[in-house]
Write a protein that holds these residues in place. Structure first.
Motif, PDB file in Angstrom:
ATOM      1  N   VAL A 219      57.422  53.231 -40.253  1.00 16.50           N
ATOM      2  CA  VAL A 219      57.288  54.530 -39.600  1.00 16.50           C
ATOM      3  C   VAL A 219      57.581  55.686 -40.555  1.00 16.50           C
ATOM      4  O   VAL A 219      56.943  56.746 -40.486  1.00 16.50           O
ATOM      5  N   ASN A 220      58.536  55.508 -41.466  1.00 16.99           N
ATOM      6  CA  ASN A 220      58.836  56.583 -42.412  1.00 16.99           C
ATOM      7  C   ASN A 220      57.667  56.846 -43.359  1.00 16.99           C
ATOM      8  O   ASN A 220      57.381  57.990 -43.719  1.00 16.99           O
ATOM      9  N   TYR A 221      56.972  55.777 -43.743  1.00 13.91           N
ATOM     10  CA  TYR A 221      55.805  55.915 -44.624  1.00 13.91           C
ATOM     11  C   TYR A 221      54.682  56.641 -43.895  1.00 13.91           C
ATOM     12  O   TYR A 221      54.046  57.552 -44.444  1.00 13.91           O
ATOM     13  N   LEU A 222      54.428  56.257 -42.638  1.00 16.72           N
ATOM     14  CA  LEU A 222      53.403  56.939 -41.845  1.00 16.72           C
ATOM     15  C   LEU A 222      53.746  58.415 -41.675  1.00 16.72           C
ATOM     16  O   LEU A 222      52.882  59.286 -41.872  1.00 16.72           O
ATOM     17  N   ASN A 223      54.991  58.702 -41.326  1.00 15.86           N
ATOM     18  CA  ASN A 223      55.399  60.098 -41.153  1.00 15.86           C
ATOM     19  C   ASN A 223      55.210  60.913 -42.423  1.00 15.86           C
ATOM     20  O   ASN A 223      54.735  62.060 -42.383  1.00 15.86           O
ATOM     21  N   ARG A 224      55.565  60.321 -43.551  1.00 14.15           N
ATOM     22  CA  ARG A 224      55.450  61.037 -44.823  1.00 14.15           C
ATOM     23  C   ARG A 224      53.990  61.343 -45.161  1.00 14.15           C
ATOM     24  O   ARG A 224      53.654  62.452 -45.561  1.00 14.15           O
ATOM     25  N   MET A 225      53.105  60.353 -44.964  1.00  7.09           N
ATOM     26  CA  MET A 225      51.690  60.551 -45.281  1.00  7.09           C
ATOM     27  C   MET A 225      51.063  61.619 -44.387  1.00  7.09           C
ATOM     28  O   MET A 225      50.317  62.490 -44.850  1.00  7.09           O
ATOM     29  N   VAL A 226      51.364  61.564 -43.088  1.00  5.20           N
ATOM     30  CA  VAL A 226      50.798  62.528 -42.141  1.00  5.20           C
ATOM     31  C   VAL A 226      51.330  63.931 -42.419  1.00  5.20           C
ATOM     32  O   VAL A 226      50.586  64.924 -42.375  1.00  5.20           O
ATOM     33  N   LYS A 227      52.621  64.023 -42.741  1.00  4.31           N
ATOM     34  CA  LYS A 227      53.221  65.343 -43.006  1.00  4.31           C
ATOM     35  C   LYS A 227      52.636  65.953 -44.282  1.00  4.31           C
ATOM     36  O   LYS A 227      52.339  67.165 -44.318  1.00  4.31           O
ATOM     37  N   VAL A 228      52.426  65.140 -45.312  1.00  5.57           N
ATOM     38  CA  VAL A 228      51.838  65.638 -46.562  1.00  5.57           C
ATOM     39  C   VAL A 228      50.422  66.127 -46.315  1.00  5.57           C
ATOM     40  O   VAL A 228      50.000  67.170 -46.826  1.00  5.57           O
ATOM     41  N   ALA A 229      49.668  65.386 -45.533  1.00  8.08           N
ATOM     42  CA  ALA A 229      48.253  65.711 -45.325  1.00  8.08           C
ATOM     43  C   ALA A 229      48.042  66.887 -44.377  1.00  8.08           C
ATOM     44  O   ALA A 229      47.088  67.655 -44.542  1.00  8.08           O
ATOM     45  N   THR A 230      48.927  67.042 -43.369  1.00 14.90           N
ATOM     46  CA  THR A 230      48.664  68.042 -42.326  1.00 14.90           C
ATOM     47  C   THR A 230      49.714  69.141 -42.213  1.00 14.90           C
ATOM     48  O   THR A 230      49.462  70.156 -41.570  1.00 14.90           O
ATOM     49  N   GLY A 231      50.889  68.898 -42.783  1.00 15.52           N
ATOM     50  CA  GLY A 231      51.956  69.875 -42.637  1.00 15.52           C
ATOM     51  C   GLY A 231      52.728  69.731 -41.337  1.00 15.52           C
ATOM     52  O   GLY A 231      53.675  70.480 -41.083  1.00 15.52           O
ATOM     53  N   LYS A 232      52.323  68.777 -40.501  1.00 15.92           N
ATOM     54  CA  LYS A 232      53.009  68.534 -39.230  1.00 15.92           C
ATOM     55  C   LYS A 232      53.467  67.085 -39.176  1.00 15.92           C
ATOM     56  O   LYS A 232      52.857  66.203 -39.805  1.00 15.92           O
ATOM     57  N   SER A 233      54.481  66.822 -38.384  1.00 12.97           N
ATOM     58  CA  SER A 233      54.979  65.460 -38.248  1.00 12.97           C
ATOM     59  C   SER A 233      54.072  64.644 -37.337  1.00 12.97           C
ATOM     60  O   SER A 233      53.299  65.191 -36.534  1.00 12.97           O
ATOM     61  N   THR A 234      54.189  63.337 -37.446  1.00 16.30           N
ATOM     62  CA  THR A 234      53.445  62.437 -36.562  1.00 16.30           C
ATOM     63  C   THR A 234      53.800  62.714 -35.106  1.00 16.30           C
ATOM     64  O   THR A 234      52.933  62.779 -34.237  1.00 16.30           O
ATOM     65  N   THR A 235      55.070  62.900 -34.839  1.00 15.74           N
ATOM     66  CA  THR A 235      55.538  63.164 -33.472  1.00 15.74           C
ATOM     67  C   THR A 235      54.924  64.425 -32.910  1.00 15.74           C
ATOM     68  O   THR A 235      54.546  64.483 -31.729  1.00 15.74           O
ATOM     69  N   THR A 236      54.782  65.460 -33.735  1.00 14.63           N
ATOM     70  CA  THR A 236      54.189  66.721 -33.286  1.00 14.63           C
ATOM     71  C   THR A 236      52.726  66.522 -32.899  1.00 14.63           C
ATOM     72  O   THR A 236      52.274  67.024 -31.863  1.00 14.63           O
ATOM     73  N   HIS A 237      51.987  65.775 -33.709  1.00 18.63           N
ATOM     74  CA  HIS A 237      50.580  65.518 -33.393  1.00 18.63           C
ATOM     75  C   HIS A 237      50.438  64.732 -32.095  1.00 18.63           C
ATOM     76  O   HIS A 237      49.554  65.015 -31.275  1.00 18.63           O
ATOM     77  N   ILE A 238      51.310  63.741 -31.902  1.00  9.86           N
ATOM     78  CA  ILE A 238      51.263  62.946 -30.674  1.00  9.86           C
ATOM     79  C   ILE A 238      51.550  63.831 -29.466  1.00  9.86           C
ATOM     80  O   ILE A 238      50.859  63.769 -28.444  1.00  9.86           O
ATOM     81  N   ALA A 239      52.572  64.667 -29.594  1.00  5.29           N
ATOM     82  CA  ALA A 239      52.951  65.562 -28.491  1.00  5.29           C
ATOM     83  C   ALA A 239      51.819  66.524 -28.156  1.00  5.29           C
ATOM     84  O   ALA A 239      51.511  66.753 -26.976  1.00  5.29           O
ATOM     85  N   GLU A 240      51.181  67.082 -29.160  1.00  6.01           N
ATOM     86  CA  GLU A 240      50.088  68.030 -28.926  1.00  6.01           C
ATOM     87  C   GLU A 240      48.926  67.351 -28.217  1.00  6.01           C
ATOM     88  O   GLU A 240      48.295  67.943 -27.330  1.00  6.01           O
ATOM     89  N   ARG A 241      48.646  66.094 -28.592  1.00  5.37           N
ATOM     90  CA  ARG A 241      47.524  65.394 -27.957  1.00  5.37           C
ATOM     91  C   ARG A 241      47.862  65.010 -26.517  1.00  5.37           C
ATOM     92  O   ARG A 241      47.001  65.075 -25.629  1.00  5.37           O
TER      93      ARG A 241
END
Length: 292
Positions: A219-241
């Protein structure tokens, strides 16, 4: 797309939804391996040609005949390179196979399970044998035999058993741009959870940990990749959707708040109300009757 094609696709989708199974031949065209994508169907493809298959965060360059196993919970895409591409595709729901304890093979199979290897390189002799199995399924699908579903399930299990005798392909490579690829498959998996079609089928993946497990990533690796690419956390993207879906359900369905809350993965309506208000600044009921 002409009317006949639209009708054909509509009939195809309806048949899948009613029976939970479909098998067809790919005739000189790779489109059939990549155009049909439903979040609730497993896929087995036997294909001959040249292609690149992206599966979660891995890629595979295929040339010759391969046997591919697609898990609806893991995003994948298929790039056909050769002009001639032939073979067979079999699509089935988990419910179609889940009529006996044999169905545990889906979860235990090294091809469908998370982190497994879904691609096998097939020899000409193996291809001839598997061609026969797929053709038998096509013939049974068209027949009036009363127990054809049971027979087709046996053929699917026969393919799985034959595949488990073979060595998995060792030509997987990490995508050259791991950050963009992992982010892309995360968003694809996120979108596959929606739309919510019924309160009886609630949202299955709700947290960053859920998504990381389905992608066989930490999960830390996924969070890091998503944050680098989008500037937002994985949790934020899930919440928005989730909020986007909540607004659609509030505005365009007559489901009550409790049903919507349950469909979106909240145990109690109060949890949903607090979640919605924290993110949007307003109560869910304020959207009831609001315009599109």
């Amino acid at each position: 797309m002409d009317t006949a094609q639209t009708r054909s696709i509509s009939e195809f989708n309806r048949e899948l939804k009613l029976k939970g199974f479909n098998v067809f031949q790919i005739e000189e065209d790779g489109a059939a391996t990549r155009t049909y994508s439903r979040k609730d169907f497993y896929k087995i493809c036997l294909t001959t040609g040249k292609s690149v298959i992206h599966y979660a965060d891995r890629s595979f360059e295929a040339e010759g005949t391969v046997l591919f196993f697609g898990n609806p919970h893991i995003p994948y895409s298929w790039e056909t390179i050769s002009t001639t591409y032939i073979g067979y595709t079999c699509l089935f729901s988990e419910e179609f196979l889940n009529v006996s304890e044999r169905s545990n093979m889906l979860q235990q199979s090294p091809f469908f399970k998370i982190g497994g290897t879904p691609i096998l390189t097939i020899t000409e002799q193996q291809r001839a044998f598997l061609n026969t199995i797929f053709q038998k399924m096509i013939n049974e699908q068209r027949s009036e035999y009363a127990y054809k579903d049971d027979l087709i399930r046996n053929y699917i299990n026969l393919i799985l058993h034959e595949a488990m005798k073979l060595q998995p392909s060792a030509h997987f490579d990490q995508h050259k741009n791991a950050t963009s690829r992992i982010t892309a498959v995360f968003f694809e998996l996120l979108e596959r959870q929606f739309p919510i079609e019924s309160p009886d089928k609630p949202l299955g993946l709700k947290t960053a940990q859920d998504y990381a497990q389905h992608l066989a990533l930490h999960v830390n690796y996924l969070n890091r990749m998503v944050k680098v690419a989008t500037g937002k956390s994985t949790t934020t993207h899930i919440a928005e959707r989730i909020i986007h879906e909540a607004k659609a359900l509030l505005q365009h369905t007559n489901w009550n708040i409790a049903d919507i809350a349950y469909a979106l993965g909240f145990e109690y309506p109060s949890y949903f109300n607090n979640y919605f208000k924290r993110i949007t600044g307003t109560n869910p009921t304020s959207l009831r009757g609001a315009g599109v």
